[in-house]
Write a protein that holds these residues in place. Sequence first.
Motif: not given
Lengths: 140, 476
Positions: B190, B249, B246, B242-243, B199, A74, B94-95, A120, B238-239, A139, A114, A116-118, B186, A77-78, A70
């Motif tokens: 993003r 989580q 994350t 997602h962030q 996307g 991030a 996530y989305d 569990l 979008r991000a 995801d 793309e 979106k995230g890792a 973050t 993407s930044l 993750n």
Amino acid sequence: MPPGPYEVFEHGADYGVRGFGPTLEAAFENAARAMFSIAVEPLSAVRPLRRIAVEAEAPDEELLLVEWLNALLAAASLEGIVPGDCRARISDGRLAGEASGEPFDPARHRGGTEVKGATLTLLRVAREGEGYLAQCVVDV
Amino acid sequence: MQTSDLHQISESCFEIPAVGLMNVPARLFADRALLEGMDEKVREQISNVARLPGIVTAAFAMPDAHWGYGFPIGGVAAFDPRQGGVISMGGIGYDISCGVRALRTGLPEEEVRPRLEEVATALFERVPAGIGSEGKIRLDRRGLDEVLLGGARWAVEQGYGEPGELEFVEERGRMEGADTGAVSDTAKSRGLNQIGTLGSGNHYLEVQVVDQVHDADAASAFGIAAGEVLLTLHCGSRAIGHQVATDYQRELGKAARRLGLSLPDRELVCAPIDSPEGRRYYGAMAAAVNGALANRQVIAALAARAFRSVLPEARVGILYDVSHNTCKVEEHEVDGARRRLWVHRKGATRAFGPGHPDVPAAYREVGQPVLVGGTMGTGSYVLAGTSASAGLAFASACHGAGRSMSRNEALRHWRGDRLQRELASRGILIKGHSLRGLAEEAPGAYKDIDDVARATHEAGLARRVARLRPIACVKG
């Protein structure tokens, strides 16, 4: 024997990523390569034009894998890049890593899904044979 | 899925009784054929959801359910904070606030068809999509905070669409309770350049024709008729979303450990609604919902301009906008008493029935439009919430076709370029940013949307109003 240092495996609507390696670090690096291979193919066509640095920390090695993936997502993407290669160093449950890559270029890169995230889901970090395995579902 | 041990409640509702550590039963809405095609993991996951603290009535799976993380996709569950109820990141996804918006164009297919190539090209060129794409809107941190607080209303204030459209967006375009302080730096960084971008993955912008009208009264209330062209878009936060997912989580995982919550599955990370972590997650999630509502408002305006650049006679206007990855605070009647519940819908659509005050006045007699995105090769549906839906699954319905085949398997079966040619021969024009993405999204990799819509209709969750057939699709 694993088919290669990394692979993308089936999972319902998403993808699983799996890395193998002689060390934990190598398995983590290969799991990251598997993840970025969903976004861009072939990884070898990605030029190391820009570099990103990440740090991650977690209570156990499995959660550390999720944090590492993750953190890479991030940071990439930044910076607006897709990484083609990643390096990780782990000590005392802390990871310091870096990755290099370039902006996605539809003219030279295939792929383009793309991540979106890792997650569990199917998260597993374990010794396997002579080395290590690191995997989870991402995801998309 | 093995169905022999399920308790059949009706033709299209099956129950897993509350046994062992389950606080409530789990109910699966589907006909037997759909159920048999569902992954065994759906049963395991929905049974795990039924074990979460403070869950009310039952955990529900919609007819398009498939294996997710934590909750199945197509999972619905409501929690009561007065009974220790939780908010779970695994119940939203996530989305955050991924959803569907449909626009009427006022034009029949015959008038659009001759200019379809130009329309598709204009949509492809004017709506940023694909990996790493950025929008034209450049925001600083303060500007982004305004987006996260203002949602679609912010976008309208910036000139993307008209104030009258907001009534046709859930939450009237702006979700209350957003806490920008709970969104990480973050996540904000993003998101700065992503407002107004589609996307990738299963997100799309589609030109569709009303193929078949099932309910003439509701179709007339929604302003659609057979043969008319709609513009429909599917995308989310979008991000930023997602962030936020994350970040929480991790945060909710810590909270669950701190509070000693025993979770059946670590993907079900959650915190009590009435806890500092639970409140922060809700605030961050609501901010991301607003990000998604703003995003769809901007994209809709860009798509409308693109469409009208080719066909200036089109009168493009919003039909409705739904979100299908959310947690919303709603009042529901449970055992004769009104209760304020935190309703999680993960890959499920809110479906308020006729008379509900949150349904726009123009549609109130027929119920809320439920926009169900199918595939680029088969079709999509407009459904309407029913009077029964509140009592069945807290006014929830399906959200799409639901995958039946993994992405890897789809890549083995199809090639993007061949698929594009095959669909073209059937009169469906595809513009894709990624050939691999096209193959992953092959129509054959999904359940039959007609089966899902029929099961949803027969279960009484929402009723069929119209079937839509794609004629052009821009994929991210």
